[in-house]
Design a protein around this motif. Structure first.
Motif, short mmCIF file in Angstrom:
data_model
loop_
_atom_site.label_atom_id
_atom_site.label_comp_id
_atom_site.label_asym_id
_atom_site.label_seq_id
_atom_site.Cartn_x
_atom_site.Cartn_y
_atom_site.Cartn_z
N ALA A 90 5.81 27.65 26.68
CA ALA A 90 6.73 29.07 26.83
C ALA A 90 7.36 28.97 25.42
O ALA A 90 7.80 29.99 24.91
N PHE A 91 7.97 27.78 25.11
CA PHE A 91 8.82 27.73 23.76
C PHE A 91 7.56 28.52 22.65
O PHE A 91 7.95 29.25 21.67
N ALA A 92 6.29 28.06 22.69
CA ALA A 92 5.28 28.50 21.60
C ALA A 92 5.16 29.79 21.74
O ALA A 92 5.27 30.53 20.66
N ALA A 93 5.07 30.37 22.83
CA ALA A 93 5.00 31.85 23.08
C ALA A 93 6.35 32.68 22.43
O ALA A 93 6.19 33.64 21.89
N MET A 94 7.56 32.06 22.81
CA MET A 94 8.75 32.78 22.23
C MET A 94 8.90 32.57 20.65
O MET A 94 9.28 33.42 20.23
N SER A 137 6.59 32.18 18.59
CA SER A 137 5.51 32.96 17.99
C SER A 137 5.89 34.43 17.83
O SER A 137 5.21 35.09 17.16
N GLY A 138 6.58 34.98 18.62
CA GLY A 138 6.98 36.40 18.83
C GLY A 138 5.95 37.08 19.83
O GLY A 138 6.18 38.20 20.29
N LEU A 139 5.18 36.19 20.61
CA LEU A 139 4.44 36.57 21.71
C LEU A 139 5.27 37.15 22.80
O LEU A 139 4.95 38.12 23.34
N SER A 183 8.75 38.37 23.13
CA SER A 183 9.89 38.77 22.51
C SER A 183 10.17 40.34 22.70
O SER A 183 9.21 41.03 23.45
N ASP A 184 11.28 40.80 22.26
CA ASP A 184 11.32 42.34 22.44
C ASP A 184 10.38 43.00 21.68
O ASP A 184 10.14 44.10 22.21
N ARG A 185 9.79 42.37 20.82
CA ARG A 185 8.50 43.19 20.00
C ARG A 185 7.21 42.60 20.27
O ARG A 185 6.16 43.16 19.79
N GLY A 186 6.94 41.47 21.30
CA GLY A 186 5.94 41.37 21.47
C GLY A 186 5.29 41.82 22.64
O GLY A 186 5.86 42.83 23.48
N GLU A 187 4.29 41.32 23.19
CA GLU A 187 3.49 42.10 24.54
C GLU A 187 4.37 41.64 25.79
O GLU A 187 4.18 42.34 26.68
N LEU A 188 5.20 40.65 25.78
CA LEU A 188 5.81 40.09 27.01
C LEU A 188 7.36 39.73 26.57
O LEU A 188 7.59 39.58 25.26
N PHE A 228 -2.72 36.10 26.63
CA PHE A 228 -2.17 36.84 25.30
C PHE A 228 -2.19 35.98 24.32
O PHE A 228 -2.28 36.61 23.31
N PHE A 229 -2.08 34.78 24.14
CA PHE A 229 -2.29 33.93 22.95
C PHE A 229 -3.70 34.19 22.26
O PHE A 229 -3.82 34.38 21.04
#
Length: 688
Positions: free
Chosen positions: A361-365, A367-369, A371-376, A431-432
């Motif tokens: 989950a940390f890696a997803a947040m 990396s921007g995956l 976030s407000d600008r990401g897919e989730l 999603f990654f």
């Protein structure tokens, strides 16, 4: 006639010149030897007549965090054979065999079982010099010393002297932490040829644990005595005596009370699972748990100080005092013994299972995956029907499911951690794979920030690095060993398995604990410490202060850390949390706990159970990780074990452990002799 006289004169002149030349050469050589190289040849002459005998110094003691002695030295009577006397009086094989037979019989009759072959092996060992005293047996009695003295004519060269040996007041406790010492081998000796502490072929050296890691601190400065011998190696006099200087004490971060508590809890949980297996067999249930081994570790996350470290099965370090027998060593290394010499906390490599999900989950947040600008975002709800079908999959494994195919419905990040939704993290992994804005190795880079895939740097020998699989590693493995690693391409399924801590993911319990410590303390990745200070044994002054060693700062702002902490706190407190049942009667008001259960699969074996937790949640002081091999679900075995440890901490109910043998506290420890031959004793007071 004139020509004849001329010829004779010429020959006489020639002889004179030759003779003069010889005398000149002789005088030049004498001048060189006696004047130009006088010091060099004097030194050579001294070296030919002087021999130095080394006396090994007592090692420093090992103390726990409160200064209680965990490893000490005590005096014992050791039987030696003087190699000089042996060569002078018993130079035939038959004579030595007869001596060995008489000595082995006498020792065995007096309770020190000794083989003739063992004595002969020592007597013939090339590591002993011509003036060395060869140790044969230790722990003999004063009565035996008197008995032997009365019969010294039957035992030429056999002597009994007082030496210091390692002593363990708490018995076999903390064996993997403390380690043991043993005879130095040739490789170890060659590595220390320049050491200021002058190792000899017959010396002992730390082989494992703290004994090995802090060898240079614990080892003292050997003593020495010069002897003067003639051309036939006969002793004709004695020179200077230098007394040995004991090594420095090491004070650990380990609390011996907590250490024993954790060891007992680890053992109890494994035994409980084996008992459950036996009960199931009686009722005809085919499900069973082997539960042969496990590991547990407790850290202070504020600096990653190791407070307790337990590995099961363990060994008794007392068996190594004076050298372990072949039978004992064979028993420890037998396949069915489950490797008790291995410290599974730093050497055991396990798939972390769901305990790995916070770092995915940390890696997803990060990396921007997510976030407000990401897919989730962390608040995005994904539907979990109990399984996930890999889009576009047309071969191999296409469907991935939760444990028991449990359906969780709509879950966001917090809830996914609390209930341990595999499907949520499968979707995250997908999603990654498909996100154009995320680097191909964003997942691996994110989890490596917490120390996965490399050694923690704890100052203990034989730590393994762990493994974070990626496309490069998979391709390299296939190229190197194609018959074992038959596929070299990285697929989406590999990312899915990695995201939930399965597949080729491998972590040590210490790595996992250190990663949770980093999350708990707000983002500082430390290299774990097991030592606090090195202390001068005479003055009790601190020589070395082992400060926390920060390796990196991880970006963990509240918008990233808070949802992770909230989700982990729900594991032990919220309805549906995977450890709620284990923590049902736990006193959360005294010491709140956040954590994560894990159940990892290993081909051909029962599931491995894991739990990683920290508390208090708001200001963490402890991180506890437990791994139980082939013990089923983490929620059913590892979580109760960690709960019991936290409960003991929360209620301050860890019993104070007393040393097994109190007599040693008042016994002087002999550390050497002074210039007049008097024994020097070191006070055994452990207080720093």
């Amino acid at each position: 006639m004139a020509s004849v006289r001329d010829s004779q004169a010429f020959r006489l002149n020639l002889v004179g010149i030759v003779a003069l030349s010889l005398f000149v050469a002789l005088f030049a050589r004498l001048y060189s030897l006696q004047v130009l190289h006088e010091e060099q040849f004097q030194a050579a002459a001294v070296s030919n007549t002087n021999r130095t005998l080394s006396t090994e110094a007592p090692r420093g003691r090992i103390l726990d965090s409160d200064g209680r002695i965990l490893v000490d030295n005590k005096s014992t009577l050791v039987v030696f054979v003087d190699n000089f006397v042996l060569a002078d009086q018993l130079n035939s094989r038959q004579d030595r065999e007869q001596l060995a037979l008489r000595l082995a019989t006498a020792l065995s009759d007096n309770g020190v079982l000794t083989k003739v072959s063992s004595i002969l092996r020592e007597l013939e060992d090339a590591k002993y010099g011509p003036f060395d005293k060869i140790p044969i047996a230790s722990g003999v009695t004063e009565e035996f010393k008197v008995w032997l003295k009365e019969r010294d004519f039957q035992f030429p060269g056999v002597e009994i002297e007082t030496e210091s040996i390692r002593f363990y007041p708490y018995g076999a406790a903390a064996s993997h932490v403390l380690g043991y010492i043993g005879p130095i081998n040739q490789d170890e000796l060659e590595l220390r040829t320049t050491s200021a502490k002058a190792y000899q072929p017959a010396d002992e050296i730390g082989k494992a644990g703290v004994e090995a890691a802090f060898e240079e601190v614990l080892r003292g400065v050997p003593g020495s005595q010069e002897i003067i011998v003639d051309a036939k190696n006969r002793i004709v006099g004695y020179g200077d005596i230098l007394s040995p200087q004991p090594g420095s004490d090491i004070q650990l971060t380990i609390d011996i009370d907590l250490q024993i508590e954790v060891e007992e809890e680890l053992k109890n949980q494994l035994e409980a699972r084996r008992l459950e297996r036996d009960n199931n067999k009686l009722t005809g249930d085919n499900s069973f748990f082997v539960a042969p081994a496990g590991a547990a570790v407790v850290l202070d996350p504020n600096g990653s100080q190791i407070l307790a470290m337990a590995s099961y099965p363990a060994y008794d370090q007392r068996e190594f005092i004076g050298g372990i027998s072949a039978a004992q060593f064979d028993a420890l290394t037998d396949k069915d013994a489950h490797a008790p010499l291995n410290n599974r906390v730093i050497q055991g490599l396990y798939a972390p299972g769901s305990t790995f999900k916070p770092f995915t989950a940390f890696a997803a947040m990060n990396s921007g995956l997510m976030s407000d600008r990401g897919e989730l975002t962390q608040y995005s709800e994904l539907f979990d029907p109990g399984f996930f079908t890999l889009p576009g999959c047309d071969g191999g494994k296409c469907e991935f499911q939760n444990a028991q195919r449990t359906e969780y419905g709509l879950v966001d990040l917090r809830r996914a951690l609390t209930v341990s939704s595999d499907v949520y993290f499968y979707r995250l992994a997908w999603f990654f794979e498909i996100s154009p804005s995320v680097r191909s190795a964003a997942l691996q880079d994110g989890v490596r920030a917490f120390g996965f895939g490399r050694r923690t740097g704890v100052p203990l020998a034989y730590e393994v690095a762990g493994l974070v699989p990626d496309a490069e590693l998979k391709a390299a493995r296939h190229e190197d060993i194609p018959e074992v690693f038959t596929e070299g391409n990285w697929f989406a399924g590999d990312t899915l398995n990695t995201a939930i801590g399965q597949g080729d993911m491998g972590v040590t319990p210490l790595q996992l604990a250190n990663a949770y410590a980093t999350l708990a303390n707000g983002g500082t990745l430390y290299s774990p410490n097991i030592a606090k200070t090195a202390i001068d044994p005479a003055t009790r002054e601190i020589e070395i202060d082992y400060q926390p060693r920060a390796l990196a700062e991880i970006y963990l702002p509240p918008e990233i850390r808070d949802p992770l902490i909230d989700g982990l706190a729900g594991v032990t407190t919220q309805e549906g949390g995977t450890a709620v049942i284990a923590f049902e009667t736990y006193p959360h008001d005294l010491l709140s706990v956040a954590g994560k259960t894990g159940t990892s699969e290993k081909f051909g074996k029962q599931d491995f159970a894991l739990f990683a937790g920290f508390g208090p949640v708001e200001n963490p002081e402890y991180v506890v990780v437990m791994v139980l091999e082939e013990a089923g679900f983490g929620s059913e075995s590892a979580a109760p074990g960690v709960r019991n440890i936290f409960q003991a901490l929360a209620t301050d109910s860890i019993p104070i452990r007393e040393p097994i043998d109190l007599d040693y506290l008042n016994a002087p420890v002999i550390v050497g002799i002074d210039a007049t031959g008097n024994e020097l004793a070191l006070n055994a007071d452990p207080t720093p």
